[in-house]
Design a protein around this motif. Structure first.
Motif, PDB file in Angstrom:
ATOM      1  N   LYS A   1       1.020  -0.981   0.307  1.00 48.10           N
ATOM      2  CA  LYS A   1       0.458  -0.093  -0.066  1.00 48.10           C
ATOM      3  C   LYS A   1       0.529   1.137  -0.031  1.00 48.10           C
ATOM      4  O   LYS A   1       0.540   2.126  -1.049  1.00 48.10           O
ATOM      5  CB  LYS A   1      -1.038  -0.073   1.300  1.00 48.10           C
ATOM      6  CG  LYS A   1      -1.454   1.278   1.497  1.00 48.10           C
ATOM      7  CD  LYS A   1      -3.041   1.300   0.525  1.00 48.10           C
ATOM      8  CE  LYS A   1      -3.595   2.038   0.284  1.00 48.10           C
ATOM      9  NZ  LYS A   1      -4.365   2.615  -1.289  1.00 48.10           N
ATOM     10  N   MET A   2       2.142   1.078   0.988  1.00 42.75           N
ATOM     11  CA  MET A   2       2.934   2.459   0.669  1.00 42.75           C
ATOM     12  C   MET A   2       3.671   2.773  -0.392  1.00 42.75           C
ATOM     13  O   MET A   2       4.172   3.488  -0.492  1.00 42.75           O
ATOM     14  CB  MET A   2       4.135   1.917   1.475  1.00 42.75           C
ATOM     15  CG  MET A   2       3.398   2.650   2.780  1.00 42.75           C
ATOM     16  SD  MET A   2       4.918   2.608   4.146  1.00 42.75           S
ATOM     17  CE  MET A   2       4.154   3.925   5.544  1.00 42.75           C
ATOM     18  N   ASP A   3       3.984   1.133  -0.950  1.00 42.43           N
ATOM     19  CA  ASP A   3       4.696   1.775  -2.650  1.00 42.43           C
ATOM     20  C   ASP A   3       5.006   2.944  -2.876  1.00 42.43           C
ATOM     21  O   ASP A   3       3.602   3.588  -3.646  1.00 42.43           O
ATOM     22  CB  ASP A   3       4.143   0.502  -3.411  1.00 42.43           C
ATOM     23  CG  ASP A   3       5.454  -0.100  -4.491  1.00 42.43           C
ATOM     24  OD1 ASP A   3       6.404   1.269  -4.353  1.00 42.43           O
ATOM     25  OD2 ASP A   3       5.088  -0.537  -5.634  1.00 42.43           O
ATOM     26  N   PRO A   4       5.711   4.226  -3.069  1.00 42.72           N
ATOM     27  CA  PRO A   4       5.249   5.413  -3.271  1.00 42.72           C
ATOM     28  C   PRO A   4       5.805   5.153  -5.484  1.00 42.72           C
ATOM     29  O   PRO A   4       5.801   6.719  -5.699  1.00 42.72           O
ATOM     30  CB  PRO A   4       6.645   6.333  -2.839  1.00 42.72           C
ATOM     31  CG  PRO A   4       7.452   4.879  -2.259  1.00 42.72           C
ATOM     32  CD  PRO A   4       6.670   3.883  -2.318  1.00 42.72           C
ATOM     33  N   THR A   5       6.606   4.599  -5.707  1.00 45.08           N
ATOM     34  CA  THR A   5       6.874   4.144  -6.943  1.00 45.08           C
ATOM     35  C   THR A   5       5.537   3.706  -8.008  1.00 45.08           C
ATOM     36  O   THR A   5       5.672   4.300  -9.376  1.00 45.08           O
ATOM     37  CB  THR A   5       8.245   3.725  -7.493  1.00 45.08           C
ATOM     38  OG1 THR A   5       7.718   2.469  -6.854  1.00 45.08           O
ATOM     39  CG2 THR A   5       8.934   4.244  -6.530  1.00 45.08           C
ATOM     40  N   SER A   6       4.467   3.391  -7.631  1.00 44.03           N
ATOM     41  CA  SER A   6       3.337   2.971  -8.766  1.00 44.03           C
ATOM     42  C   SER A   6       2.177   3.656  -8.446  1.00 44.03           C
ATOM     43  O   SER A   6       1.511   4.024  -7.222  1.00 44.03           O
ATOM     44  CB  SER A   6       3.016   1.570  -8.100  1.00 44.03           C
ATOM     45  OG  SER A   6       2.184   1.320  -7.049  1.00 44.03           O
ATOM     46  N   ALA A   7       1.349   3.630  -9.100  1.00 47.68           N
ATOM     47  CA  ALA A   7       0.454   4.628  -9.286  1.00 47.68           C
ATOM     48  C   ALA A   7      -1.120   3.860  -8.606  1.00 47.68           C
ATOM     49  O   ALA A   7      -2.023   4.651  -8.191  1.00 47.68           O
ATOM     50  CB  ALA A   7       0.093   5.563  -9.973  1.00 47.68           C
TER      51      ALA A   7
ATOM     52  N   GLY B   1       2.652  -6.624  -6.360  1.00 46.71           N
ATOM     53  CA  GLY B   1       3.113  -5.272  -5.233  1.00 46.71           C
ATOM     54  C   GLY B   1       4.784  -5.445  -4.774  1.00 46.71           C
ATOM     55  O   GLY B   1       5.009  -6.475  -4.994  1.00 46.71           O
ATOM     56  N   CYS B   2       4.409  -4.616  -4.391  1.00 51.65           N
ATOM     57  CA  CYS B   2       5.650  -3.891  -3.855  1.00 51.65           C
ATOM     58  C   CYS B   2       6.025  -4.856  -1.592  1.00 51.65           C
ATOM     59  O   CYS B   2       5.290  -4.690  -1.068  1.00 51.65           O
ATOM     60  CB  CYS B   2       5.477  -2.713  -3.513  1.00 51.65           C
ATOM     61  SG  CYS B   2       7.301  -2.402  -2.124  1.00 51.65           S
TER      62      CYS B   2
ATOM     63  N   LYS C   1      -2.576   0.433  -6.478  1.00 52.11           N
ATOM     64  CA  LYS C   1      -1.949  -0.078  -5.754  1.00 52.11           C
ATOM     65  C   LYS C   1      -2.734  -0.520  -5.146  1.00 52.11           C
ATOM     66  O   LYS C   1      -2.614  -1.089  -3.710  1.00 52.11           O
ATOM     67  CB  LYS C   1      -1.472   0.982  -4.352  1.00 52.11           C
ATOM     68  CG  LYS C   1       0.246   1.446  -4.400  1.00 52.11           C
ATOM     69  CD  LYS C   1       1.016   2.333  -3.576  1.00 52.11           C
ATOM     70  CE  LYS C   1      -0.899   4.115  -3.806  1.00 52.11           C
ATOM     71  NZ  LYS C   1       0.362   4.828  -3.377  1.00 52.11           N
TER      72      LYS C   1
END
Lengths: 169, 141
Positions: free
Chosen positions: A70-76, A90-91, A78
């Motif tokens: 959910k936090m992954d800052p590189t994918s739009a 997912g990350c 999530k």
């Protein structure tokens, strides 16, 4: 200002008793959360009974994975927090560190999770876990007497694992 | 390229009291940030339970595939955590600077109620400056 010293408040972990042995314990889970293997080398503190400990560990990893996805800052895209994800989707994360231990984590495409808990000062253990996965493939997955999804009772695997883990710097 | 993606401050019971985004992709609405913050609070507590030795004070660094999360817990239980690019250095120092700003501009503010969301203009201004300064220092290297 003494507060900012950091190490003063948190007691540093005891130095490993055996020279070169930095590993505390290891867990292997399958994708259903069944603990296939638990090895313990150096664990002075037990807060829970083994079954609860395994459950808590699996729960921690599961939740941390949904957190990082959910936090992954590189994918739009999530998705929502807590939606179950397939292995590799997912990350994910590969390790976390506290003042007393470091936990390294690897998930295989089949959803088997390898967790190694070591001294907090150990370096990157991603390659180590890959090697342990190789050991698993060689000694467990290729063992005709092993039924997938059951706890691992493979003496060769345990010996090879103990020997390899002892060499981790 | 942002070195720091976001900053969270959570109170001792896991409630989000401050959240700021510095350019991460995708939308994270208020509910999501609240959920993520309280989830982190619980994960932090569980990690202490699973420690093989005594004296564990919770996760300090989480290394994910696309980001690093650095967490600092103050003695009163307030947690500060930043999400940054993998391998970013000196985040502990930045967290302590942020903690100092928090004590100076939030705790010493007579209108601030403990454990409540932070709405202090001076804190915002100084925080932005600290992050900017850090970013300049990082890009200069």
């Amino acid at each position: 200002m003494q507060f900012f010293g950091g190490s003063e408040i948190s007691p540093s972990p005891p130095t490993p008793t055996t020279a070169g042995n930095n590993a505390h314990m290891m867990y292997v889970f399958n994708r259903n959360g069944v603990c296939l293997l638990y090895r313990e080398w150096n664990r002075p503190l037990h807060t829970l009974n083994p079954q609860q400990d395994h459950k808590l560990m699996f729960g921690l990893l599961f939740s941390l994975k949904s957190l990082t996805a959910k936090m992954d800052p590189t994918s739009a895209e999530k998705g929502n927090l807590g939606v179950p994800q397939l292995p590799g989707q997912g990350c994910s994360f590969h390790c976390f560190r506290t003042n007393t231990y470091k936990l390294s984590f690897m998930e295989t495409p089949s959803g088997i999770k390898f967790i190694l808990v070591t001294n907090p000062r150990t370096g990157d253990l991603r390659e180590t876990l890959k090697y342990i996965y190789n050991l698993y493939v060689e000694y467990v997955a290729k063992n005709p007497l092993y039924t997938p999804g059951t706890p691992i009772r493979c003496e060769l695997f345990n010996t090879a694992l103990d020997q390899y883990v002892r060499s981790i710097a | 390229m942002a070195a720091i993606y976001s900053l969270y401050i959570i109170n001792k019971s896991g409630g989000l009291i401050f959240y700021k985004d510095y350019g991460s992709k995708g939308r994270m609405d208020t509910n999501d940030s609240l959920r993520v913050a309280s989830l982190w609070h619980s994960m932090h507590a569980i990690s202490q339970q699973l420690s093989p030795t005594t004296g564990c004070s919770g996760i300090e660094l989480l290394e994910a595939d696309t980001f690093d999360l650095h967490c600092f817990q103050s003695l009163t239980g307030t947690k500060f955590f930043v999400v940054c690019e993998p391998g970013t250095q000196h985040m502990e120092a930045l967290l302590k600077i942020i903690y100092e700003l928090y004590t100076d501009y939030v705790l010493k503010n007579p209108f601030y109620e403990m454990e409540m969301p932070i709405r202090c203009e001076l804190f915002d201004i100084n925080l932005t400056q600290a992050i900017q300064k850090d970013r300049v220092a990082l890009s200069g290297r």
